[in-house]
Design an enzyme around this catalytic site. Structure first.
Site, PDB file in Angstrom:
ATOM      1  N   CYS A   2     -11.626  -9.616   2.316  1.00  0.00           N
ATOM      2  CA  CYS A   2     -12.382  -9.617   3.559  1.00  0.00           C
ATOM      3  C   CYS A   2     -12.048 -10.865   4.358  1.00  0.00           C
ATOM      4  O   CYS A   2     -11.509 -11.826   3.826  1.00  0.00           O
ATOM      5  CB  CYS A   2     -13.879  -9.605   3.252  1.00  0.00           C
ATOM      6  SG  CYS A   2     -14.338  -8.300   2.129  1.00  0.00           S
ATOM      7  N   ARG A  40      -7.248  -8.830   7.259  1.00  0.00           N
ATOM      8  CA  ARG A  40      -7.660  -8.937   5.856  1.00  0.00           C
ATOM      9  C   ARG A  40      -8.501  -7.745   5.400  1.00  0.00           C
ATOM     10  O   ARG A  40      -8.683  -7.529   4.205  1.00  0.00           O
ATOM     11  CB  ARG A  40      -8.466 -10.222   5.649  1.00  0.00           C
ATOM     12  CG  ARG A  40      -7.685 -11.477   5.928  1.00  0.00           C
ATOM     13  CD  ARG A  40      -8.545 -12.683   5.685  1.00  0.00           C
ATOM     14  NE  ARG A  40      -8.878 -12.805   4.286  1.00  0.00           N
ATOM     15  CZ  ARG A  40      -8.166 -13.483   3.396  1.00  0.00           C
ATOM     16  NH1 ARG A  40      -7.087 -14.111   3.773  1.00  0.00           N
ATOM     17  NH2 ARG A  40      -8.540 -13.544   2.143  1.00  0.00           N
ATOM     18  N   TRP A  88     -13.237  -5.321   3.634  1.00  0.00           N
ATOM     19  CA  TRP A  88     -12.437  -4.325   2.894  1.00  0.00           C
ATOM     20  C   TRP A  88     -13.322  -3.913   1.730  1.00  0.00           C
ATOM     21  O   TRP A  88     -13.620  -4.718   0.847  1.00  0.00           O
ATOM     22  CB  TRP A  88     -11.133  -4.956   2.411  1.00  0.00           C
ATOM     23  CG  TRP A  88     -10.199  -3.967   1.783  1.00  0.00           C
ATOM     24  CD1 TRP A  88      -9.332  -3.138   2.437  1.00  0.00           C
ATOM     25  CD2 TRP A  88     -10.026  -3.707   0.391  1.00  0.00           C
ATOM     26  NE1 TRP A  88      -8.640  -2.377   1.526  1.00  0.00           N
ATOM     27  CE2 TRP A  88      -9.043  -2.696   0.255  1.00  0.00           C
ATOM     28  CE3 TRP A  88     -10.603  -4.212  -0.772  1.00  0.00           C
ATOM     29  CZ2 TRP A  88      -8.625  -2.205  -0.971  1.00  0.00           C
ATOM     30  CZ3 TRP A  88     -10.195  -3.715  -2.007  1.00  0.00           C
ATOM     31  CH2 TRP A  88      -9.210  -2.719  -2.086  1.00  0.00           C
ATOM     32  N   ASN A 114     -16.740 -12.482   0.316  1.00  0.00           N
ATOM     33  CA  ASN A 114     -15.435 -11.921  -0.016  1.00  0.00           C
ATOM     34  C   ASN A 114     -15.287 -12.009  -1.529  1.00  0.00           C
ATOM     35  O   ASN A 114     -15.539 -13.061  -2.103  1.00  0.00           O
ATOM     36  CB  ASN A 114     -14.326 -12.734   0.669  1.00  0.00           C
ATOM     37  CG  ASN A 114     -12.944 -12.280   0.252  1.00  0.00           C
ATOM     38  OD1 ASN A 114     -12.743 -11.129  -0.124  1.00  0.00           O
ATOM     39  ND2 ASN A 114     -11.983 -13.183   0.317  1.00  0.00           N
ATOM     40  N   GLY A 115     -14.875 -10.908  -2.173  1.00  0.00           N
ATOM     41  CA  GLY A 115     -14.661 -10.956  -3.626  1.00  0.00           C
ATOM     42  C   GLY A 115     -15.502  -9.913  -4.340  1.00  0.00           C
ATOM     43  O   GLY A 115     -16.013  -8.976  -3.709  1.00  0.00           O
ATOM     44  N   GLU A 499      11.739  -0.951  -1.413  1.00  0.00           N
ATOM     45  CA  GLU A 499      11.017  -1.547  -0.287  1.00  0.00           C
ATOM     46  C   GLU A 499      11.016  -0.598   0.917  1.00  0.00           C
ATOM     47  O   GLU A 499      10.006  -0.457   1.607  1.00  0.00           O
ATOM     48  CB  GLU A 499      11.653  -2.908   0.068  1.00  0.00           C
ATOM     49  CG  GLU A 499      11.124  -3.592   1.310  1.00  0.00           C
ATOM     50  CD  GLU A 499       9.645  -3.958   1.261  1.00  0.00           C
ATOM     51  OE1 GLU A 499       8.999  -3.741   0.224  1.00  0.00           O
ATOM     52  OE2 GLU A 499       9.130  -4.422   2.292  1.00  0.00           O
ATOM     53  N   LYS A 503       7.531   0.787   2.622  1.00  0.00           N
ATOM     54  CA  LYS A 503       7.172   0.612   4.034  1.00  0.00           C
ATOM     55  C   LYS A 503       6.737   1.942   4.632  1.00  0.00           C
ATOM     56  O   LYS A 503       5.757   2.013   5.365  1.00  0.00           O
ATOM     57  CB  LYS A 503       8.355   0.052   4.848  1.00  0.00           C
ATOM     58  CG  LYS A 503       8.698  -1.392   4.619  1.00  0.00           C
ATOM     59  CD  LYS A 503       7.708  -2.401   5.178  1.00  0.00           C
ATOM     60  CE  LYS A 503       6.648  -2.740   4.194  1.00  0.00           C
ATOM     61  NZ  LYS A 503       6.832  -3.831   3.295  1.00  0.00           N
ATOM     62  N   GLU A 506       3.336   3.086   3.287  1.00  0.00           N
ATOM     63  CA  GLU A 506       2.260   2.220   3.763  1.00  0.00           C
ATOM     64  C   GLU A 506       1.838   2.502   5.193  1.00  0.00           C
ATOM     65  O   GLU A 506       0.655   2.554   5.484  1.00  0.00           O
ATOM     66  CB  GLU A 506       2.786   0.778   3.731  1.00  0.00           C
ATOM     67  CG  GLU A 506       2.116  -0.109   2.783  1.00  0.00           C
ATOM     68  CD  GLU A 506       2.593  -1.544   2.912  1.00  0.00           C
ATOM     69  OE1 GLU A 506       3.779  -1.802   3.223  1.00  0.00           O
ATOM     70  OE2 GLU A 506       1.760  -2.418   2.694  1.00  0.00           O
ATOM     71  N   HIS A 522      19.390  11.894 -13.768  1.00  0.00           N
ATOM     72  CA  HIS A 522      18.487  11.993 -14.921  1.00  0.00           C
ATOM     73  C   HIS A 522      17.154  12.651 -14.544  1.00  0.00           C
ATOM     74  O   HIS A 522      16.195  12.569 -15.299  1.00  0.00           O
ATOM     75  CB  HIS A 522      18.240  10.600 -15.512  1.00  0.00           C
ATOM     76  CG  HIS A 522      19.496   9.965 -16.031  1.00  0.00           C
ATOM     77  ND1 HIS A 522      20.109  10.372 -17.193  1.00  0.00           N
ATOM     78  CD2 HIS A 522      20.281   8.995 -15.515  1.00  0.00           C
ATOM     79  CE1 HIS A 522      21.209   9.657 -17.383  1.00  0.00           C
ATOM     80  NE2 HIS A 522      21.340   8.812 -16.378  1.00  0.00           N
ATOM     81  N   LYS A 625      -4.494  -6.961   4.023  1.00  0.00           N
ATOM     82  CA  LYS A 625      -3.361  -7.865   3.934  1.00  0.00           C
ATOM     83  C   LYS A 625      -3.360  -8.651   2.642  1.00  0.00           C
ATOM     84  O   LYS A 625      -2.337  -8.854   2.014  1.00  0.00           O
ATOM     85  CB  LYS A 625      -3.395  -8.819   5.139  1.00  0.00           C
ATOM     86  CG  LYS A 625      -2.238  -9.795   5.195  1.00  0.00           C
ATOM     87  CD  LYS A 625      -0.949  -9.067   5.456  1.00  0.00           C
ATOM     88  CE  LYS A 625       0.243  -9.980   5.489  1.00  0.00           C
ATOM     89  NZ  LYS A 625       1.503  -9.206   5.354  1.00  0.00           N
TER      90      LYS A 625
END
Ligand code: M6R
Length: 630
Positions: A2, A40, A88, A114-115, A499, A503, A506, A522, A625
């Site tokens: 947060c 955040r 968040w 936050n947490g 990556e 992207k 996301e 395989h 983030k």
């Protein structure tokens, strides 16, 4: 995860008066800070101010814009003490009721957090037994109730004391900020395993999850240590431990300004940050070698004798940073001949890894606050390993708790999808690998000088890639209705493929998978059907062994089964042309350094496709983030 802001001021007339009510006030500062910290978390937002012996608050589910609309409809008084939060969600969904602040002491106390408070259920039972009523499903409301209870009891009406006593009882990770109606001009905060920075102004002071929460107002900051309490007033800040014993923070000057965190004319922070990459790589290289081509990493304060004893390296990170770690493995093993493992930090922590004093643990984290990575670093230190952090955020927790740090100089990264931090992390990892090779005498100094010269040419080459993205963007827009995209690569091209896929997942919410090209036969090749788009990251034809021809064969294999092949190759590689529906050429560069170039088209592809789908590129759904919970 947060974002948190706190403010206390003493003057109302300022040239940068905000526009919420035409007069400069705490709310202006807090809302501006939340705007910068919204990356955040953006499930809900809320504020509280202390005014005329009361605490008044507003909160709203959804993005900050919803809270601002609420404030326009139901304004808050103009005052000089306030706190704000952007969330968040962890405990309880993103609803108005679960949004912060949470009130206690009959509405006189407001708390943001936050947490995660791990023992909240037990504390809640205790408080329920005392007759406390709860209006939300959050752990934060329990913390607020506990502080309120202590304020009226053992703390005897002292908000700092109440916070200290509460912090002693809380388990887990938390940054808590509180204001009380009876104590205008005071904001108190507690910090354990969760970020918090103090901003020092003139007749005003600030608190923020990171410096962007107050960067518009001051660049003087104080970094708090673990398990500390800070109380700010307009003219003072006082730090103690959870038991009230005086403690120290570390003052520092923020090296970037508010303008660096603005979009600079780009449609999104992500686009801006993609375009910042030449500077990010350049700045990360700056001042780290002498004219004779010798690495000088003064900040790496680990005894060289100890570094010479290292017989194993473990790179720990999550997400994009872990892919940077995979690139680091290829480079470090190549240059230093030290066995190097890369592991997701959350997996490492909860098995029984073999680590001792000859193990060098290299953590990679943009934010320096990722809880999974922090816990893994702590664990490695407990086992006696030496720890180096590659980090982009000054004063954050992971570098502070590591034996040494190599900062990347990418500047603030605001978009949730990491771009410039990734290239800067890879650059820093190369520097670390070369430094170890230099120290241990694994390669000749002339070779190191050559690699550094090649690295110094990278920023210009990235710029060339950035200047020629027209056809790629067109391709991305034309693919906005695709259901799935696959990515293949070998050697250092493999993490690039991973990556590229990350992207796309996301920000475009599109199914995407990255594979080691050799793994295709395989199993994954069964996914290929007519029209399936497949990006292939092709190694340089000048690279070692038969890597190039092997990947060209892989392109042929998927093409023979109907795939649309989209190829990223080195300039002059004509061999790929006949098998590719679309080729993006990047400038020639030594094979090991190629990820610094081949990643860029994949970032642009994802950003363009997501924008074409109408998605918020900077704040993708369900993400934040900085992931400060395990
Ligand atoms: O701040 P960190 O580098 O420790 O973050 C690690 C990951 O959470 C991060 O890279 C994440 O995967 C990004 N959103 C990817 O774009």
């Amino acid at each position: 995860m947060c974002g948190i802001v706190g403010y206390v001021g003493s003057v109302r007339e300022r040239s940068d008066a905000g526009d919420l009510d035409g007069e400069y006030c705490a709310l202006d500062v807090v809302i501006e800070g939340l705007r910068r910290l919204e990356y955040r978390g953006y499930d809900s937002a809320g504020v509280a101010v202390v005014a005329d012996g009361t605490v008044q608050s507003r909160k709203k589910a959804g993005k900050l814009a919803n809270l601002i609309a609420e404030l326009e409809e139901h304004p808050l008084p103009s005052t000089l003490t306030g706190i704000g939060h952007t969330r968040w969600a962890t405990h309880g969904g993103p609803t108005d009721a679960n949004a912060h602040p949470h009130l206690a002491d009959e509405g006189r106390l407001a708390v943001i957090h936050n947490g995660i408070i791990e023992n909240y259920a037990e504390l809640k039972q205790e408080l329920l037994a005392k007759g406390v009523k709860f209006a939300s499903e959050t752990d934060t409301e329990v913390a607020a109730a506990l502080i309120g209870d202590l304020y009226r009891g053992a703390a005897d009406g002292d908000i700092t004391k109440a916070m200290q006593l509460a912090a002693q009882r809380l388990e887990g990770a938390f940054t808590l900020l509180a204001v009380h109606a009876e104590q205008p001009g005071v904001v108190v905060a507690a910090r354990r395993n969760s970020p918090l920075v103090v901003g020092l102004g003139d007749g005003e002071n600030f608190l923020g999850s990171d410096v962007s929460g107050f960067i518009d107002h001051t660049r003087r900051a104080v970094e708090l240590g673990q398990d500390q309490i800070v109380t700010i007033t307009p003219d003072s800040f006082a730090i103690t431990d959870f038991y009230g014993r005086p403690a120290q923070g570390k003052e520092f000057e923020v090296s970037w300004d508010a303008a660096s965190a603005e979009k600079g004319g780009f449609p999104s922070f992500m686009e801006k940050e993609i375009h910042d990459q030449p500077a990010a790589v350049h700045d990360t290289l700056l001042g780290r070698s002498d004219p004779r081509g010798r690495l000088i990493l003064d900040e790496l304060r680990i005894d060289p004798a100890e570094l010479k004893q290292v017989n194993k390296i473990i790179v720990l990170a999550c997400g994009t940073a872990a892919y940077a770690g995979m690139v680091a493995k290829y480079a470090i093993e190549n240059w230093c001949r030290i066995p190097t493992e890369v592991e997701l930090a959350h997996e490492f922590r909860y098995r029984d890894p073999i680590v001792d004093k000859n193990t060098l643990v290299v953590s990679i984290s943009q934010s320096g606050e990722t809880m999974d990575t922090l816990m893994a670093v702590r664990y490695a230190r407990e086992q006696g390993a030496k720890t180096v952090s590659i980090c982009n955020t000054n004063g954050s927790t992971i570098p502070r708790e590591s034996d040494a740090v190599l900062y990347t100089h990418a500047g603030p990264e605001i978009a949730v999808a990491s771009t410039k931090a990734f290239l800067a992390q890879i650059t820093a990892a190369y520097l670390l690998g070369l430094y170890l090779a230099q120290l241990r005498g694994n390669i000749f100094s002339g070779q190191i000088k050559d690699v550094l010269a090649d690295l110094n040419k990278i920023p210009e080459k990235i710029q060339t890639v950035l200047d020629t993205t027209g056809p790629l963007r067109e391709l991305a827009r034309s693919m906005k209705d695709e259901k799935s995209v696959l990515f293949l690569g070998r050697n250092v091209g493999y993490p690039v493929a991973l990556e590229g896929a990350l992207k796309l997942k996301e920000i475009a919410y599109l199914h995407a998978e990255g594979f080691a090209a050799g793994e295709l036969k395989h199993g994954p090749i069964a996914l290929i059907d007519a029209g399936q788009p497949v990006f292939v990251v092709v190694p340089s034809p000048r690279g070692r062994d038969s890597l190039h021809s092997k990947v060209v064969s892989n392109i042929q294999e998927v093409r023979a089964r109907g795939a649309r092949t989209l190829v990223i190759a080195e300039e002059g590689d004509e061999a790929v042309r006949e098998y590719a529906e679309h080729v993006v050429y990047v400038p020639e560069t030594p094979p090991l350094l190629m990820p610094l170039l081949t990643t860029v088209p994949l970032q642009i592809f994802a950003a363009e496709l997501a924008a074409a789908k109408g998605f918020d590129v900077d704040q993708p759904r369900n993400l934040a983030k900085s992931v400060t919970v395990e």
